[in-house]
Enzyme design. Structure first.
Site, PDB file in Angstrom:
ATOM      1  N   HIS A   1       0.848  -1.199   0.000  1.00 53.21           N
ATOM      2  CA  HIS A   1       0.000   0.000   0.000  1.00 53.21           C
ATOM      3  C   HIS A   1       0.875   1.237   0.000  1.00 53.21           C
ATOM      4  CE1 HIS A   1       0.742  -1.326   4.132  1.00 53.21           C
ATOM      5  NE2 HIS A   1       0.781  -0.048   4.462  1.00 53.21           N
TER       6      HIS A   1
ATOM      7  N   HIS B   1       0.738   5.254   1.226  1.00 52.63           N
ATOM      8  CA  HIS B   1       0.054   6.239   2.061  1.00 52.63           C
ATOM      9  C   HIS B   1       0.039   7.577   1.324  1.00 52.63           C
ATOM     10  CE1 HIS B   1       0.475   4.008   5.998  1.00 52.63           C
ATOM     11  NE2 HIS B   1       1.484   3.454   5.343  1.00 52.63           N
TER      12      HIS B   1
HETATM   13  P1  5GP Z   1       1.851   0.382   7.324  1.00 53.98           P
HETATM   14  O1  5GP Z   1       2.186   0.503   8.776  1.00 53.98           O
HETATM   15  O2  5GP Z   1       1.776  -1.067   6.948  1.00 53.98           O
HETATM   16  O3  5GP Z   1       2.692   1.201   6.409  1.00 53.98           O
HETATM   17  O4  5GP Z   1       0.403   0.990   7.144  1.00 53.98           O
HETATM   18  C1  5GP Z   1      -0.749   0.326   7.505  1.00 53.98           C
HETATM   19  C2  5GP Z   1      -1.801   1.384   7.669  1.00 53.98           C
HETATM   20  O5  5GP Z   1      -3.050   0.744   7.760  1.00 53.98           O
HETATM   21  C3  5GP Z   1      -1.635   2.219   8.942  1.00 53.98           C
HETATM   22  O6  5GP Z   1      -1.551   3.592   8.604  1.00 53.98           O
HETATM   23  C4  5GP Z   1      -2.869   1.898   9.764  1.00 53.98           C
HETATM   24  O7  5GP Z   1      -3.349   3.022  10.439  1.00 53.98           O
HETATM   25  C5  5GP Z   1      -3.831   1.401   8.726  1.00 53.98           C
HETATM   26  N1  5GP Z   1      -4.787   0.417   9.177  1.00 53.98           N
HETATM   27  C6  5GP Z   1      -4.565  -0.603  10.056  1.00 53.98           C
HETATM   28  N2  5GP Z   1      -5.683  -1.346  10.186  1.00 53.98           N
HETATM   29  C7  5GP Z   1      -6.610  -0.789   9.377  1.00 53.98           C
HETATM   30  C8  5GP Z   1      -7.975  -1.116   9.082  1.00 53.98           C
HETATM   31  O8  5GP Z   1      -8.551  -2.084   9.580  1.00 53.98           O
HETATM   32  N3  5GP Z   1      -8.624  -0.308   8.199  1.00 53.98           N
HETATM   33  C9  5GP Z   1      -8.024   0.780   7.619  1.00 53.98           C
HETATM   34  N4  5GP Z   1      -8.761   1.509   6.778  1.00 53.98           N
HETATM   35  N5  5GP Z   1      -6.747   1.113   7.886  1.00 53.98           N
HETATM   36  C10 5GP Z   1      -6.049   0.331   8.740  1.00 53.98           C
END
Ligand code: 5GP
Length: 145
Positions: free
Chosen positions: A107, A109
């Protein structure tokens, strides 16, 4: 080791793609899905994930799919900028837990930034109010249509 582990088909974003978990969507086509981050680091924090692929991160994402996916990332980034009119915009992506990754489906951001306003913590803290996220999504959607 999270950089090269096998893809877990039960990760949260796979469940969102399968319709097994709710999300507040702003854009969806056959290539990508964009939805509001439930722990937003700033108002308008949006995630863009690729569909129809089992990729944990940018390194294991099929090269031939990069172009179409990044077009969606740019489309949503432009829409978030138009809707939220921030002073700046972060477009970022983490590979592996030591790099900050917490959900292991690729993903990007998209995080609006305003001068003098600090970012909230990454992937934690208090979950956003769903009504507020929906009203932000309503502002973004017209710009991806
Ligand atoms: P990462 O830490 O992997 O770069 O980003 C994961 C993102 O997913 C984080 O910004 C977190 O806030 C978001 N996130 C975690 N769980 C969920 C969820 O159940 N739904 C949504 N919409 N975002 C989530």
């Amino acid at each position: 080791m999270t950089l090269h582990d096998a893809y877990d088909p039960d990760n949260i974003f796979a469940k969102i793609l399968a319709g097994e978990m709710p999300s507040i969507k702003v854009m969806e086509d056959d290539i990508a899905l964009a939805f509001m981050d439930v722990f937003p680091q700033a108002e308008g924090h949006t995630l863009v994930i690729p569909k129809a692929v089992q990729a944990r991160n940018f390194l294991d994402f099929p090269t031939e799919k990069v172009g179409a996916y990044m077009e969606r990332v740019q489309l949503v980034a432009r829409a978030v900028e138009k809707a939220m009119t921030p002073d700046g915009l972060v477009v970022t992506q983490f590979n592996g837990a030591p790099a900050g990754q917490t959900v292991f489906h690729l993903h990007f951001h998209i995080i609006p930034r305003w001068t003098g306003q600090n970012l909230r913590g990454h992937a934690g803290g208090q979950m956003a109010d769903m009504g507020e996220l929906e009203s932000i999504a309503q502002k973004i959607r017209p710009f991806v249509a």
